[in-house]
Scaffold this motif. Structure first.
Motif, PDB file in Angstrom:
ATOM      1  N   LEU A   1       0.849  -1.185   0.000  1.00  0.00           N
ATOM      2  CA  LEU A   1       0.000   0.000   0.000  1.00  0.00           C
ATOM      3  C   LEU A   1       0.888   1.238   0.000  1.00  0.00           C
ATOM      4  O   LEU A   1       1.804   1.357   0.832  1.00  0.00           O
ATOM      5  CB  LEU A   1      -0.914   0.000   1.229  1.00  0.00           C
ATOM      6  CG  LEU A   1      -1.824   1.224   1.405  1.00  0.00           C
ATOM      7  CD1 LEU A   1      -2.857   1.302   0.285  1.00  0.00           C
ATOM      8  CD2 LEU A   1      -2.521   1.188   2.771  1.00  0.00           C
ATOM      9  N   ILE A   2       0.612   2.141  -0.941  1.00  0.00           N
ATOM     10  CA  ILE A   2       1.394   3.365  -1.101  1.00  0.00           C
ATOM     11  C   ILE A   2       0.506   4.573  -0.811  1.00  0.00           C
ATOM     12  O   ILE A   2      -0.612   4.669  -1.334  1.00  0.00           O
ATOM     13  CB  ILE A   2       1.949   3.486  -2.535  1.00  0.00           C
ATOM     14  CG1 ILE A   2       2.838   2.296  -2.888  1.00  0.00           C
ATOM     15  CG2 ILE A   2       2.702   4.813  -2.725  1.00  0.00           C
ATOM     16  CD1 ILE A   2       4.099   2.196  -2.078  1.00  0.00           C
ATOM     17  N   LYS A   3       0.991   5.489   0.011  1.00  0.00           N
ATOM     18  CA  LYS A   3       0.358   6.803   0.146  1.00  0.00           C
ATOM     19  C   LYS A   3       0.946   7.674  -0.943  1.00  0.00           C
ATOM     20  O   LYS A   3       2.153   7.905  -0.985  1.00  0.00           O
ATOM     21  CB  LYS A   3       0.630   7.410   1.520  1.00  0.00           C
ATOM     22  CG  LYS A   3       0.036   8.813   1.714  1.00  0.00           C
ATOM     23  CD  LYS A   3       0.295   9.325   3.120  1.00  0.00           C
ATOM     24  CE  LYS A   3      -0.077  10.786   3.270  1.00  0.00           C
ATOM     25  NZ  LYS A   3      -1.503  11.066   2.970  1.00  0.00           N
ATOM     26  N   VAL A   4       0.120   8.119  -1.864  1.00  0.00           N
ATOM     27  CA  VAL A   4       0.607   8.825  -3.048  1.00  0.00           C
ATOM     28  C   VAL A   4       1.035  10.247  -2.696  1.00  0.00           C
ATOM     29  O   VAL A   4       0.291  10.986  -2.038  1.00  0.00           O
ATOM     30  CB  VAL A   4      -0.472   8.842  -4.154  1.00  0.00           C
ATOM     31  CG1 VAL A   4       0.015   9.651  -5.360  1.00  0.00           C
ATOM     32  CG2 VAL A   4      -0.828   7.419  -4.575  1.00  0.00           C
ATOM     33  N   ALA A   5       2.215  10.618  -3.132  1.00  0.00           N
ATOM     34  CA  ALA A   5       2.696  11.996  -2.995  1.00  0.00           C
ATOM     35  C   ALA A   5       2.277  12.813  -4.202  1.00  0.00           C
ATOM     36  O   ALA A   5       1.624  13.852  -4.084  1.00  0.00           O
ATOM     37  CB  ALA A   5       4.216  12.013  -2.838  1.00  0.00           C
ATOM     38  N   ALA A   6       2.649  12.332  -5.383  1.00  0.00           N
ATOM     39  CA  ALA A   6       2.369  13.085  -6.612  1.00  0.00           C
ATOM     40  C   ALA A   6       2.225  12.138  -7.787  1.00  0.00           C
ATOM     41  O   ALA A   6       2.812  11.052  -7.809  1.00  0.00           O
ATOM     42  CB  ALA A   6       3.503  14.080  -6.890  1.00  0.00           C
ATOM     43  N   THR A   7       1.421  12.568  -8.753  1.00  0.00           N
ATOM     44  CA  THR A   7       1.322  11.853 -10.026  1.00  0.00           C
ATOM     45  C   THR A   7       1.545  12.843 -11.162  1.00  0.00           C
ATOM     46  O   THR A   7       1.079  13.984 -11.120  1.00  0.00           O
ATOM     47  CB  THR A   7      -0.057  11.191 -10.222  1.00  0.00           C
ATOM     48  OG1 THR A   7      -1.073  12.100  -9.805  1.00  0.00           O
ATOM     49  CG2 THR A   7      -0.176   9.922  -9.417  1.00  0.00           C
TER      50      THR A   7
ATOM     51  N   GLY B   1      -4.338   3.228 -10.991  1.00  0.00           N
ATOM     52  CA  GLY B   1      -3.128   4.028 -10.911  1.00  0.00           C
ATOM     53  C   GLY B   1      -3.081   4.965  -9.727  1.00  0.00           C
ATOM     54  O   GLY B   1      -3.750   4.757  -8.707  1.00  0.00           O
ATOM     55  N   GLY B   2      -2.298   6.029  -9.875  1.00  0.00           N
ATOM     56  CA  GLY B   2      -1.950   6.880  -8.750  1.00  0.00           C
ATOM     57  C   GLY B   2      -2.728   8.160  -8.601  1.00  0.00           C
ATOM     58  O   GLY B   2      -2.400   8.961  -7.712  1.00  0.00           O
ATOM     59  N   HIS B   3      -3.751   8.404  -9.434  1.00  0.00           N
ATOM     60  CA  HIS B   3      -4.564   9.601  -9.228  1.00  0.00           C
ATOM     61  C   HIS B   3      -5.534   9.355  -8.077  1.00  0.00           C
ATOM     62  O   HIS B   3      -6.754   9.311  -8.235  1.00  0.00           O
ATOM     63  CB  HIS B   3      -5.320   9.965 -10.502  1.00  0.00           C
ATOM     64  CG  HIS B   3      -4.490  10.680 -11.522  1.00  0.00           C
ATOM     65  ND1 HIS B   3      -3.410  11.475 -11.198  1.00  0.00           N
ATOM     66  CD2 HIS B   3      -4.595  10.753 -12.884  1.00  0.00           C
ATOM     67  CE1 HIS B   3      -2.875  11.977 -12.304  1.00  0.00           C
ATOM     68  NE2 HIS B   3      -3.569  11.565 -13.333  1.00  0.00           N
ATOM     69  N   ALA B   4      -4.965   9.173  -6.897  1.00  0.00           N
ATOM     70  CA  ALA B   4      -5.723   8.872  -5.690  1.00  0.00           C
ATOM     71  C   ALA B   4      -4.803   9.104  -4.496  1.00  0.00           C
ATOM     72  O   ALA B   4      -3.583   9.198  -4.639  1.00  0.00           O
ATOM     73  CB  ALA B   4      -6.223   7.426  -5.697  1.00  0.00           C
ATOM     74  N   GLU B   5      -5.393   9.179  -3.327  1.00  0.00           N
ATOM     75  CA  GLU B   5      -4.582   9.416  -2.133  1.00  0.00           C
ATOM     76  C   GLU B   5      -3.756   8.189  -1.742  1.00  0.00           C
ATOM     77  O   GLU B   5      -2.683   8.321  -1.145  1.00  0.00           O
ATOM     78  CB  GLU B   5      -5.476   9.851  -0.980  1.00  0.00           C
ATOM     79  CG  GLU B   5      -6.081  11.239  -1.205  1.00  0.00           C
ATOM     80  CD  GLU B   5      -7.062  11.646  -0.123  1.00  0.00           C
ATOM     81  OE1 GLU B   5      -7.006  12.828   0.291  1.00  0.00           O
ATOM     82  OE2 GLU B   5      -7.876  10.802   0.297  1.00  0.00           O
ATOM     83  N   TYR B   6      -4.268   6.999  -2.070  1.00  0.00           N
ATOM     84  CA  TYR B   6      -3.553   5.756  -1.806  1.00  0.00           C
ATOM     85  C   TYR B   6      -3.707   4.840  -3.018  1.00  0.00           C
ATOM     86  O   TYR B   6      -4.710   4.913  -3.748  1.00  0.00           O
ATOM     87  CB  TYR B   6      -4.106   5.033  -0.569  1.00  0.00           C
ATOM     88  CG  TYR B   6      -3.771   5.683   0.753  1.00  0.00           C
ATOM     89  CD1 TYR B   6      -2.805   5.142   1.593  1.00  0.00           C
ATOM     90  CD2 TYR B   6      -4.424   6.835   1.170  1.00  0.00           C
ATOM     91  CE1 TYR B   6      -2.500   5.724   2.820  1.00  0.00           C
ATOM     92  CE2 TYR B   6      -4.131   7.437   2.383  1.00  0.00           C
ATOM     93  CZ  TYR B   6      -3.167   6.882   3.209  1.00  0.00           C
ATOM     94  OH  TYR B   6      -2.855   7.466   4.417  1.00  0.00           O
TER      95      TYR B   6
END
Length: 351
Positions: free
Chosen positions: A35-41, A128-133
């Motif tokens: 599980l990744i907490k997204v910083a930036a996409t 993908g990563g357009h999300a908070e996690y």
């Protein structure tokens, strides 16, 4: 790191070909996942190919965003954690996730792994990563060295990775002459990388003065505005025999200019995923010994660590590529601005 029950995510809506910011349950990592907490996409033109109907559309509710950085939160069961990562460690997420076992993987061509082609986060198969996690296989994450900004490191995973692999395929090295046609995100990364690799001269071609100015900052020795100058004549004035390598980075490649300015025995690189068709006179191709090389993405287990090392050493500076930063609420405007050519590279900041 506390995990929320619900998160914000930008969901693809097939009815509008737009992104809708919504709340969804937080994804949980399964076996071999993290599980990744997204910083930036990153806001990439490949996403526009999907949004504009130029690629097979994803299912309704799919989450785009394949150029991602963030922080490790939690490992699922049966993870091996080869990098020795802990919760809170910053990572880059690869959108190419090879199986490591197929014919292409064992022959060092993991970017063409057929298994990877079915699970590309933000493009195909995996959200993908357009999300908070987000959740990805643990083989998709690579530690960011100390001192590198976690947000700007996102562009390592597509713009720089794509350009780096392409330049490697063409064996760009000191003394190789290079023309880069189109200096958007990938093209500008190619200019900076080619400069770090010792290529000379490096000629950047575009129709936007702001892009050409940035190319000059990143190491282009010459720039040509294809609106105000004849690009073929301008390039031939600098390189009478033509260029060793011509990198066609436009999202919808046509190779018309590339064929005119590549030298005999030279190489044309193509990485754009647009729906255009390319026509080349066969006799010109054969008589001049021109090589045309298509290059998909990168080889993550080799290229991503090398790029992170280049960034850590200061030989490339990904932050210089970033021209815009957006909030999640501005995500559709970010893609509209990309359509209008207003970015070098843009980020959506989630973390």
């Amino acid at each position: 790191m506390k995990i929320p029950i619900r998160i914000r995510a930008a969901l693809y809506r097939s009815s509008t070909r737009n992104l809708e910011l919504s709340e969804i349950p937080t994804p949980m990592p399964g076996e071999g996942e993290v599980l990744i907490k997204v910083a930036a996409t990153g806001v990439c033109h490949s996403d526009l190919h999907i949004l504009d109907g130029e690629m097979i559309p994803p299912p309704d509710g799919f989450i785009l965003g394949h150029e991602v950085s963030g922080w490790v939160v939690e490992f699922g069961p049966r993870c091996e954690n080869p990098h020795g990562l802990s919760s809170g460690d910053p990572v880059v997420v690869s959108w190419i996730i090879p199986c490591g076992k197929c014919y292409w993987c064992v022959h060092g061509q993991e970017n063409y792994c057929p298994y990877a082609a079915t699970r590309m986060p933000g493009i195909l198969g995996l959200n993908g990563g357009h999300a908070e996690y987000m959740v990805v296989p643990e083989t998709a994450v690579f530690p960011i060295p100390k001192g590198l900004d976690v947000y700007t490191a996102a562009v390592i995973s597509c713009a720089y990775g794509t350009a780096y692999r392409a330049l490697k395929e063409a064996e760009v090295r000191p003394g190789i002459s290079l023309v880069v046609i189109g200096v958007g995100g990938v093209g500008l990364a190619a200019v900076e990388l080619a400069n770090a690799l010792g290529a000379y001269p490096i000629i950047a071609i575009d129709i936007r003065e702001m892009a050409l100015k940035k190319a000059k900052e990143l190491g282009a020795t010459h720039v040509v505005n294809a609106v105000t100058e004849d690009p073929t004549s301008s390039i031939r004035d600098i390189l009478p025999q033509g260029a060793d390598v011509v990198y066609e980075t436009k999202p919808t490649p046509d190779l018309k200019l590339a064929i005119e300015v590549v030298k005999r025995g030279g190489t044309i690189l193509v990485t754009g995923l647009g729906s255009s068709k390319i026509e080349i006179p066969a006799n010109h191709l054969v008589m001049n010994g021109i090589k045309i090389v298509g290059s998909l993405g990168y080889r993550p287990r080799v290229d991503i660590p090398e790029l992170l090392a280049l960034a850590a050493s200061g030989k490339i500076q990904p932050g210089r590529l970033i021209s815009h930063r957006y909030t999640p609420d501005e995500i559709n405007q970010a893609y509209q601005n990309l359509r209008e050519g207003k970015h070098h590279r843009a980020l959506v900041i989630w973390g």
